[in-house]
Design a protein around this motif. Structure first.
Motif, PDB file in Angstrom:
ATOM      1  N   ALA A 259       0.212  15.037   8.277  1.00  0.00           N
ATOM      2  CA  ALA A 259      -0.203  13.347   8.605  1.00  0.00           C
ATOM      3  C   ALA A 259      -1.491  13.105   8.154  1.00  0.00           C
ATOM      4  O   ALA A 259      -1.363  11.874   7.470  1.00  0.00           O
ATOM      5  CB  ALA A 259      -0.169  13.393  10.314  1.00  0.00           C
ATOM      6  N   MET A 260      -2.529  14.005   8.195  1.00  0.00           N
ATOM      7  CA  MET A 260      -3.780  13.272   7.670  1.00  0.00           C
ATOM      8  C   MET A 260      -3.529  13.297   6.162  1.00  0.00           C
ATOM      9  O   MET A 260      -4.221  12.375   5.460  1.00  0.00           O
ATOM     10  CB  MET A 260      -4.673  14.247   8.058  1.00  0.00           C
ATOM     11  CG  MET A 260      -5.207  14.308   9.453  1.00  0.00           C
ATOM     12  SD  MET A 260      -5.932  12.525  10.073  1.00  0.00           S
ATOM     13  CE  MET A 260      -7.473  12.371   9.246  1.00  0.00           C
ATOM     14  N   THR A 261      -3.109  14.368   5.682  1.00  0.00           N
ATOM     15  CA  THR A 261      -2.885  14.176   3.936  1.00  0.00           C
ATOM     16  C   THR A 261      -2.031  12.982   3.690  1.00  0.00           C
ATOM     17  O   THR A 261      -2.290  12.424   2.688  1.00  0.00           O
ATOM     18  CB  THR A 261      -2.316  15.798   3.705  1.00  0.00           C
ATOM     19  OG1 THR A 261      -2.867  16.752   4.105  1.00  0.00           O
ATOM     20  CG2 THR A 261      -1.872  15.607   2.276  1.00  0.00           C
ATOM     21  N   ALA A 262      -0.883  12.777   4.332  1.00  0.00           N
ATOM     22  CA  ALA A 262      -0.197  11.569   4.016  1.00  0.00           C
ATOM     23  C   ALA A 262      -0.950  10.335   4.051  1.00  0.00           C
ATOM     24  O   ALA A 262      -0.712   9.560   3.153  1.00  0.00           O
ATOM     25  CB  ALA A 262       1.014  11.443   4.883  1.00  0.00           C
ATOM     26  N   MET A 263      -1.608  10.167   4.960  1.00  0.00           N
ATOM     27  CA  MET A 263      -2.513   8.826   5.126  1.00  0.00           C
ATOM     28  C   MET A 263      -3.444   8.762   3.988  1.00  0.00           C
ATOM     29  O   MET A 263      -3.655   7.764   3.410  1.00  0.00           O
ATOM     30  CB  MET A 263      -3.111   8.672   6.672  1.00  0.00           C
ATOM     31  CG  MET A 263      -1.904   8.499   7.676  1.00  0.00           C
ATOM     32  SD  MET A 263      -2.801   8.154   9.223  1.00  0.00           S
ATOM     33  CE  MET A 263      -2.955  10.045   9.878  1.00  0.00           C
ATOM     34  N   ALA A 264      -4.089   9.845   3.716  1.00  0.00           N
ATOM     35  CA  ALA A 264      -5.060   9.738   2.745  1.00  0.00           C
ATOM     36  C   ALA A 264      -4.582   9.630   1.318  1.00  0.00           C
ATOM     37  O   ALA A 264      -5.287   9.015   0.505  1.00  0.00           O
ATOM     38  CB  ALA A 264      -5.982  11.041   2.794  1.00  0.00           C
ATOM     39  N   THR A 265      -3.407  10.053   1.096  1.00  0.00           N
ATOM     40  CA  THR A 265      -2.971  10.185  -0.268  1.00  0.00           C
ATOM     41  C   THR A 265      -1.901   8.898  -0.631  1.00  0.00           C
ATOM     42  O   THR A 265      -1.759   8.678  -1.912  1.00  0.00           O
ATOM     43  CB  THR A 265      -2.147  11.353  -0.577  1.00  0.00           C
ATOM     44  OG1 THR A 265      -1.099  11.676   0.209  1.00  0.00           O
ATOM     45  CG2 THR A 265      -3.080  12.638  -0.686  1.00  0.00           C
ATOM     46  N   GLN A 266      -1.598   8.401   0.044  1.00  0.00           N
ATOM     47  CA  GLN A 266      -0.557   7.201   0.076  1.00  0.00           C
ATOM     48  C   GLN A 266      -1.323   5.911   0.379  1.00  0.00           C
ATOM     49  O   GLN A 266      -2.011   5.628   1.539  1.00  0.00           O
ATOM     50  CB  GLN A 266       0.586   6.987   1.080  1.00  0.00           C
ATOM     51  CG  GLN A 266       1.430   8.331   0.940  1.00  0.00           C
ATOM     52  CD  GLN A 266       2.084   8.458  -0.618  1.00  0.00           C
ATOM     53  OE1 GLN A 266       2.365   7.529  -1.096  1.00  0.00           O
ATOM     54  NE2 GLN A 266       2.027   9.725  -0.923  1.00  0.00           N
ATOM     55  N   ARG A 267      -1.608   4.966  -0.605  1.00  0.00           N
ATOM     56  CA  ARG A 267      -2.220   3.976  -0.667  1.00  0.00           C
ATOM     57  C   ARG A 267      -2.066   2.808   0.222  1.00  0.00           C
ATOM     58  O   ARG A 267      -2.902   2.125   0.706  1.00  0.00           O
ATOM     59  CB  ARG A 267      -2.670   3.323  -2.033  1.00  0.00           C
ATOM     60  CG  ARG A 267      -3.213   4.238  -3.053  1.00  0.00           C
ATOM     61  CD  ARG A 267      -4.409   5.098  -2.599  1.00  0.00           C
ATOM     62  NE  ARG A 267      -5.427   4.275  -2.377  1.00  0.00           N
ATOM     63  CZ  ARG A 267      -6.243   4.586  -1.286  1.00  0.00           C
ATOM     64  NH1 ARG A 267      -6.538   5.735  -0.693  1.00  0.00           N
ATOM     65  NH2 ARG A 267      -7.453   3.628  -1.426  1.00  0.00           N
ATOM     66  N   ASP A 268      -0.839   2.616   0.842  1.00  0.00           N
ATOM     67  CA  ASP A 268      -0.542   1.579   1.406  1.00  0.00           C
ATOM     68  C   ASP A 268      -0.672   2.220   3.042  1.00  0.00           C
ATOM     69  O   ASP A 268      -0.360   1.400   4.152  1.00  0.00           O
ATOM     70  CB  ASP A 268       1.054   1.278   1.537  1.00  0.00           C
ATOM     71  CG  ASP A 268       1.800   2.531   1.680  1.00  0.00           C
ATOM     72  OD1 ASP A 268       1.649   3.469   1.506  1.00  0.00           O
ATOM     73  OD2 ASP A 268       3.015   2.233   2.214  1.00  0.00           O
ATOM     74  N   LEU A 269      -1.317   3.304   3.230  1.00  0.00           N
ATOM     75  CA  LEU A 269      -1.781   3.853   4.496  1.00  0.00           C
ATOM     76  C   LEU A 269      -3.128   4.282   4.465  1.00  0.00           C
ATOM     77  O   LEU A 269      -3.688   4.761   5.254  1.00  0.00           O
ATOM     78  CB  LEU A 269      -0.984   5.183   4.694  1.00  0.00           C
ATOM     79  CG  LEU A 269       0.748   5.152   4.769  1.00  0.00           C
ATOM     80  CD1 LEU A 269       1.185   6.739   4.941  1.00  0.00           C
ATOM     81  CD2 LEU A 269       0.955   4.209   5.949  1.00  0.00           C
TER      82      LEU A 269
END
Length: 300
Positions: free
Chosen positions: A192-202
């Protein structure tokens, strides 16, 4: 703080909070973020990444569904929002979990080893998450993340880097953290942390998730450090947890003042996204704590 449904119901309804899904996502994240030479079959990898990105987003959307009502209660004026955010330290999901006093006061060396193995294998790398998140941020927030990153990197001195401190503890406790031996709840947190950091709309979600780590980590770190001291580890061997028990207090205050406050002041809509990120991070942590207690204490 009310939730839409209980952790047990959330877990049972989920198609993404499963062992096989989180292991597959963790392997993909590890592979795709690793520096490498140009891929010869880039078209096949692009197809794979597109499929995995869709699955990753489904996972994030499911996490959001579990906290969206609570996040909507966060104020959108900066002063009230900071007060709401700081209150997560007492009222947020997973706070005050009995696991940590037990680790500090009662856990055996083997029990602390198992706990640390889970934490180390699921570690997404705070320095890398900050580096990804800071891309194109407004100046005040970008500078605060840069200062935080510089601390993570030991202010340019290898001996002060936080990552190698963690590696020292891995060696001391003789653990071999792997994706295969890690409970899926710990992998879900890192994913979850990786997804939020790597996706700019997150990106705003990542700001909230990283900020709530700084807010809530000191107390837990102090209790883990107490347990490590109790089983005989030296100051050097405990340094990672001793440091975060103190340094993150300052990091949290700086993050709230220099990143959260100006970001919400500039655009109040960001408050909801930041709140969602913080609550998703705390909820994933809560799942970890419950799973750790289940393993360490038996049925609880």
């Amino acid at each position: 703080m009310a939730t839409r449904y209980s952790i047990e119901e959330w877990d049972r309804r989920s198609q993404f909070l499963t062992d096989s899904f989180q292991r597959g996502l963790a392997h993909w994240n590890r592979e795709r973020l690793q520096p490498r030479l140009p891929d010869t079959d880039w078209n096949m990898l692009l197809d794979r990444d597109t499929r995995m990105l869709r699955l990753e987003r489904g996972f994030i959307q499911e996490l959001r569904a579990g906290i969206v009502d609570d996040a909507a209660q966060a104020p959108t004026d900066p002063d009230s929002f900071i007060a709401w955010f700081e209150h997560l330290k007492e009222a947020g999901p997973g706070q005050g979990d009995p696991l940590f006093p037990w680790l500090g006061e009662q856990a055996t060396r083997d029990e602390l080893r198992w706990f640390f193995e889970q934490e180390a294998a699921g570690e997404a790398g705070f320095d890398d998450l900050v580096a990804y998140t800071q891309v194109k941020l407004p100046v005040s927030a970008k500078l605060e993340l840069a200062r935080n990153y510089w601390d993570e990197m030991g202010r340019g001195a290898k001996a002060g880097m936080h990552g190698p401190m963690l590696d020292t503890l891995v060696e001391t406790l003789a653990v071999a953290p792997t994706i295969e031996t890690t409970v899926w709840q710990s992998l879900a947190l890192a994913n979850a942390m990786t997804a939020m950091a790597t996706q700019r709309d997150l990106a705003w979600h990542s700001i909230g998730a990283l900020g709530v780590i700084e807010l809530t980590a000191p107390g837990r770190s102090a209790m883990v450090a107490k347990g490590l001291r109790r089983i005989g580890l030296s100051d050097r061997e405990r340094r990672y947890f001793d440091l975060h028990a103190v340094l993150d207090v300052k990091h949290s205050a700086d993050w709230n003042r220099e990143a959260l406050y100006p970001l919400v002041s500039e655009d109040p809509r960001r408050a909801t996204a930041i709140a969602e990120g913080a609550l998703m991070r705390l909820r994933c942590g809560q799942l970890c704590f419950e799973r750790y207690r289940e393993h360490l204490w038996g049925a609880c």
